[in-house]
Design a protein around this motif. Structure first.
Motif, short mmCIF file in Angstrom:
data_model
loop_
_atom_site.label_atom_id
_atom_site.label_comp_id
_atom_site.label_asym_id
_atom_site.label_seq_id
_atom_site.Cartn_x
_atom_site.Cartn_y
_atom_site.Cartn_z
N LEU A 41 -43.17 86.33 27.95
CA LEU A 41 -43.91 86.42 26.68
C LEU A 41 -44.36 87.86 26.40
CD1 LEU A 41 -46.14 83.21 26.54
CD2 LEU A 41 -44.10 83.77 25.20
N LEU A 42 -44.62 88.62 27.48
CA LEU A 42 -45.03 90.03 27.32
C LEU A 42 -43.94 90.81 26.58
CD1 LEU A 42 -46.55 90.67 30.86
CD2 LEU A 42 -47.82 90.47 28.72
N VAL A 73 -41.10 92.83 21.41
CA VAL A 73 -40.07 92.56 20.39
C VAL A 73 -40.73 92.48 19.01
CG1 VAL A 73 -38.40 90.88 19.53
CG2 VAL A 73 -38.44 91.47 21.96
N LEU A 74 -41.85 91.80 18.94
CA LEU A 74 -42.57 91.70 17.66
C LEU A 74 -42.98 93.08 17.16
CD1 LEU A 74 -44.88 88.53 17.94
CD2 LEU A 74 -42.86 88.89 16.51
N ARG A 91 -41.85 94.83 13.67
CA ARG A 91 -42.85 95.28 12.70
C ARG A 91 -42.73 96.77 12.38
NH1 ARG A 91 -47.83 92.54 12.01
NH2 ARG A 91 -47.25 90.58 11.00
N GLN A 92 -42.52 97.55 13.47
CA GLN A 92 -42.50 99.00 13.30
C GLN A 92 -41.11 99.54 13.00
OE1 GLN A 92 -45.37 100.92 13.59
NE2 GLN A 92 -46.55 99.03 13.86
N GLY A 93 -40.13 98.63 12.96
CA GLY A 93 -38.76 99.08 12.68
C GLY A 93 -38.22 100.00 13.76
N LEU A 94 -38.53 99.70 15.02
CA LEU A 94 -38.07 100.55 16.13
C LEU A 94 -36.60 100.30 16.44
CD1 LEU A 94 -41.06 100.26 18.63
CD2 LEU A 94 -40.73 101.91 16.80
N GLY A 95 -36.09 99.14 16.05
CA GLY A 95 -34.69 98.83 16.33
C GLY A 95 -34.41 98.62 17.81
N LEU A 96 -35.43 98.25 18.56
CA LEU A 96 -35.23 98.11 20.02
C LEU A 96 -35.04 96.65 20.43
CD1 LEU A 96 -37.89 100.63 21.39
CD2 LEU A 96 -35.43 100.88 21.43
N GLU A 97 -35.07 95.71 19.45
CA GLU A 97 -35.06 94.29 19.82
C GLU A 97 -33.85 93.93 20.67
OE1 GLU A 97 -36.30 95.85 16.52
OE2 GLU A 97 -34.63 94.62 15.87
N ARG A 98 -32.69 94.39 20.20
CA ARG A 98 -31.46 94.05 20.91
C ARG A 98 -31.51 94.57 22.35
NH1 ARG A 98 -25.79 93.27 20.71
NH2 ARG A 98 -25.40 95.00 22.11
N ASP A 99 -31.87 95.86 22.48
CA ASP A 99 -31.94 96.45 23.82
C ASP A 99 -32.96 95.73 24.70
OD1 ASP A 99 -30.01 98.19 23.19
OD2 ASP A 99 -31.30 99.96 22.96
#
Lengths: 264, 254
Positions: free
Chosen positions: A20-21, A26-27, A31-39
């Motif tokens: 969950l951490l 991921v959230l 929100r910030q548009g970091l584009g790191l979700e996939r990684d």
């Protein structure tokens, strides 16, 4: 270990809670548009899969307790560390792979043999519980220091080539001409280890000590090991970076004391 | 020429290609020779291989084929460190190391023959037009022209037979460039030095005399003696160069 019974075994459900951490990160990324979700997702899956695989292999090696299996595991670790050390270089050093393999193998073997045989006096010498984590620590640090040293040497050879060639033109040998660069690269490689020795325990508790304390060891037992580890890492990183830089510098020089500029 | 100090025969140099790419040809079939005490200037557009050719003479570069002779001997049969003392290189951008001018003049491998006494250091500084007071100056505080003259002094201290000059004035402003040209000409006369120079400065060529070799893409396109003065030069591009036009602007033969 005496207090090992006090360790709380983490269930899959508990690991799910830990995941969950990452969900929170991921959230934030969304929100910030970091584009790191996939990684982050790939990284989480890799963390789970890699560590489970390693856990299974280590459990098998630990229960089999055969010297050749331990040697095999350390050899595989060395091969992966070698690959990682050279892959970070801006431009490949000719023969860099062999050089890194040699530097990491020799530095790890010598340091490990001393620690296992002379300092800790593990019986039998291949006891996987000691050999594998200690080899891993030496290799991990040796790899980083060799990569740092190689990177610095390469960068310096490029930016300081006129200095090297001035020395050569003045009649110095190739080895003499690159000595200031070798020294700078070694210092750069050793600084993280030396800084670590300065601040260990004060700024952060090292991973190994933390692990031992979590596993129920007395902090006094844990610091004993940690002190040994710090000294061992100092020796391992120095040896690895020295071997790597010396051999790598040699690749940029010829027997006729020429700098092979086209390699830079 | 009966007894040349430098003789190059059919020199070819190519660098191995990067990761399987074809070799990069830098010099192709270059031949030249220069009499003891003579002068030779290498001119040509950027990237024509002038500096590489110069660096073959003291074996900082290794030819792929052909021979380089220095003082009658194949350079491959000489210790490169000894060769480089006898054929001293002065580079385009002077490199001085940390410390004083004295530290820089002293800088030499163990066992280098020669007189490195205080008196001698002062003498050589005067020879390049600097006060002996400069010995105690921090090398980092010198101007570009002063630095270049210190590197020339450093070369002269080793009593070389030849000076190899790689665009010794191109990093300098005109007054400093003129001083360096003057320094080189004076040292040459006083010591009967042989000089090979890469330069874009016609002024230096006029001072040196000797021969002019025009390189384009690693090949010798013209090679003429200057004895008869600029008017005796047959090659239009060399004439243009001596007249002060930048050789970079001169088109190669089609």
């Amino acid at each position: 270990m005496s207090g090992a019974s006090s360790v709380i075994d983490l269930s899959l459900g508990q690991l799910g809670l830990a995941l969950l951490l990452v969900g929170v990160v991921v959230l934030v990324s969304l929100r910030q548009g970091l584009g790191l979700e996939r990684d982050l997702l790939v990284g989480s899956v890799r963390t789970i899969v890699q560590l489970y695989l390693v856990g299974l292999i280590l459990a098998a090696v630990f229960s089999a307790a055969r010297w050749y299996l331990v040697v095999l595991v350390v050899a595989v670790m060395t091969a992966v560390a070698t690959q990682a050390a050279v892959s970070r270089l801006a431009k490949p050093i000719p023969g860099g792979h062999q050089i890194a393999a040699l530097a990491l193998t020799v530095s790890t073997a010598v340091t490990l043999a001393y620690v296992i045989g002379v300092v800790v006096r593990v019986r039998p010498w291949y006891e996987p519980q000691y050999v594998i984590p200690i080899a891993g620590m030496i290799l991990g640090n040796a790899m980083t220091s060799a990569a740092l040293a190689g990177d610095r040497l390469q960068g310096d050879l490029r930016s300081r080539a006129p200095e090297v060639e001035t020395m050569l033109a003045l009649g110095f040998s190739g080895r003499e001409a690159v000595q200031p660069l070798v020294r700078a690269a070694l210092r750069a490689a050793m600084i993280p280890t030396v800084n670590g020795m300065m601040t260990v325990g004060v700024v952060q508790l090292p991973g190994m000590m933390t692990g031992q304390i979590l596993a129920g060891s007395s902090p006094l037992v844990a610091i004993g090991y940690q002190i040994m580890v710090m000294f061992m890492l100092a020796a391992g990183t120095a040896m690895a970076s020295l071997l790597f830089v010396r051999l790598a510098a040699g690749r940029y020089l010829t027997a006729a004391h020429q700098l092979r500029r086209y390699l830079l | 020429m009966s007894d040349p100090i430098v003789a190059v025969e059919h020199l070819t140099l190519a660098y191995p290609g990067d990761r399987g790419r074809p070799a990069v040809s830098v010099l192709t079939d270059v031949s030249l020779n220069m009499a003891r005490g003579g002068a030779l200037t290498l001119v040509g557009p950027s990237g024509s291989g002038k500096s590489t050719l110069l660096r073959c003479l003291n074996r900082l570069e290794e030819p792929t084929a052909g021979t380089v002779r220095f003082d009658g001997r194949d350079v491959r049969s000489l210790d490169p460190r000894e060769l480089r003392r006898r054929a001293a290189l002065v580079m385009q951008t002077p490199v001085l190391f940390e410390g004083t001018v004295r530290d820089n003049l002293w800088l030499r491998p163990a066992g280098t023959p020669g007189d490195f006494s205080e008196a001698r250091l002062s003498e050589v500084l005067i020879e390049v037009g600097l006060e002996p007071l400069f010995l105690d100056r921090d090398a980092a505080t010198l101007s570009g022209g002063e630095k270049q003259r210190v590197t020339i002094a450093r070369a002269l201290l080793r009593d070389p037979q030849a000076l190899l000059l790689d665009e010794p004035t191109s990093a300098l402003d005109p007054p400093n460039a003129a001083l360096v040209v003057e320094t080189i000409s004076r040292a040459r006369e006083a010591r009967r030095l042989s000089i090979v120079a890469v330069t874009h400065q016609p002024e230096l060529v006029r001072h040196l005399g000797g021969s002019l070799l025009f390189l384009v893409r690693g090949r010798v396109e013209a090679y003429e003696r200057l004895d008869g003065g600029a008017s005796a030069i047959g090659d239009a591009r060399l004439q243009a160069f001596l007249a002060g036009e930048s050789p970079r602007a001169v088109p190669a033969k089609p």
